[in-house]
Design an enzyme around this catalytic site. Structure first.
Site, PDB file in Angstrom:
ATOM      1  CE1 TYR A 180     -45.279 -19.285  48.420  1.00 59.07           C
ATOM      2  CE2 TYR A 180     -43.810 -20.177  46.748  1.00 59.07           C
ATOM      3  CZ  TYR A 180     -45.073 -19.807  47.153  1.00 59.07           C
ATOM      4  OH  TYR A 180     -46.142 -19.973  46.306  1.00 59.07           O
TER       5      TYR A 180
ATOM      6  CG  ASP B 170     -47.058 -17.356  51.519  1.00 58.95           C
ATOM      7  OD1 ASP B 170     -47.818 -17.839  52.394  1.00 58.95           O
ATOM      8  OD2 ASP B 170     -47.327 -17.393  50.306  1.00 58.95           O
TER       9      ASP B 170
END
EC number: 3.1.11.2
Length: 317
Positions: free
Chosen positions: A170, A209
């Site tokens: 992330y 992500d």
């Protein structure tokens, strides 16, 4: 997801991207209404899954990645139901916003995904966090990228398997007003070196992500977002340098180089998702040696439960 004020969002650097508003003529407004209803070319249709490689080998591994924007909220929104139906061999989650001692009990009910690994900030409850759940026990699991500056926010898990190394990440958001852009650039450099070292040992799969839309095709409004987090020249350059230096290939663009309107994130504001005003921020990046094993790279844009949708990778290993 609870609404956050601008001040709080700027401080934590995780403010969802906002799309600049533009004045529309009556004709344009009607066109937008049609597109939002699915009558125009704007909506993305995930094509049927391709479960064989270019050489005809059948897929043997299915990996899913999803920024869930809070585990507890995602479970309430039936996110686990989608996972059970999708039935991945490995599930990677980002922005879990949950410390390990507060993990929802429902996670233990996932069929087969018994090997579970979690990372979260020690001093920030309800912020960042990643998880990796696998049917097969990895040979080795580690957390972070080995640099104290970058390992305080629970952003990376590394799992080594027999034929590849899986990294779920992330990546830090540059934030509203680009308050964390300098930090993001330091992260990008450190992360690139870390990945290059891993890739020298075994083929690499990086998913998660990554908080950047690489090219103009990867977001709906590129012209209006060149000074916004996720599409600054610095972030795009950092992503490109990572692809070249490690090196890695963008699995989706390898298979679908010209496919437009394929996004994985939509802000909660302005009915962005129904209009498909989005960004492609979630990726499966592969070492080039794994490309012959690539069967498909999917964007599950109809799966609800977060401001991101899940993505799925098929490999024939």
């Amino acid at each position: 997801m609870p609404k956050r004020g601008k001040r709080a969002a700027a401080e934590d650097g995780e403010e969802p991207k906002s799309e600049p508003e533009t004045k529309k003529s009556k004709g344009a407004a009607k066109k937008t209404e049609k597109e939002a209803a699915g009558e125009g070319p704007v909506l993305y249709e995930d094509p049927p899954d391709q479960k064989t490689s270019a050489s005809g080998k059948s897929a043997t591994l299915k990996i899913c990645s999803w920024n869930v924007d809070g585990l507890r909220a995602w479970i309430k929104k039936k996110g686990l139901d989608w996972v059970k139906e999708e039935a991945p061999d490995i599930l990677c989650l980002q922005e879990t916003k949950c410390s390990e001692n507060k993990l929802p009990a429902e996670l233990q009910e996932l069929p087969g995904l018994t090997h579970q690994y979690w990372s979260a900030p020690s001093d920030k409850e309800g912020y960042s966090g990643v998880g990796l759940l696998s049917r097969q026990c990895p040979l080795k699991v580690s957390y972070g990228i080995g640099e104290e500056e970058h390992d305080q926010e629970g952003r990376v898990i590394v799992a080594e398997f027999e034929s590849f190394i899986l990294v779920t990440a992330y990546v830090p958001n540059a934030g509203r007003g680009l308050v964390r852009l300098e930090y993001r650039q330091r992260w990008d450099e450190a992360f690139r070196k870390f990945l290059k070292d891993l890739a020298s040992r075994k083929p690499l799969v990086l998913c998660g992500d990554l908080n950047v839309a690489h090219e103009e095709i990867d977001l709906r409004n590129p012209k209006g977002n060149k000074k916004n987090a996720g599409f600054t020249p610095q972030e795009r350059q950092g992503f490109g340098e990572m692809l070249q230096a490690v090196p890695l290939a963008d699995s989706f663009r390898h298979l679908y180089p010209n496919t437009a309107y394929a996004y994985t994130f939509w802000t909660y504001m302005m009915n962005a998702r129904s209009k498909n005003v989005g960004w492609r921020l979630d990726y499966f990046l592969l070492s080039h040696s794994l490309l012959p094993a690539l069967c498909d790279s999917k964007i599950r844009s109809k799966a609800l439960g977060s401001d991101h949708c899940p993505i799925t990778l098929y490999l024939a290993l």
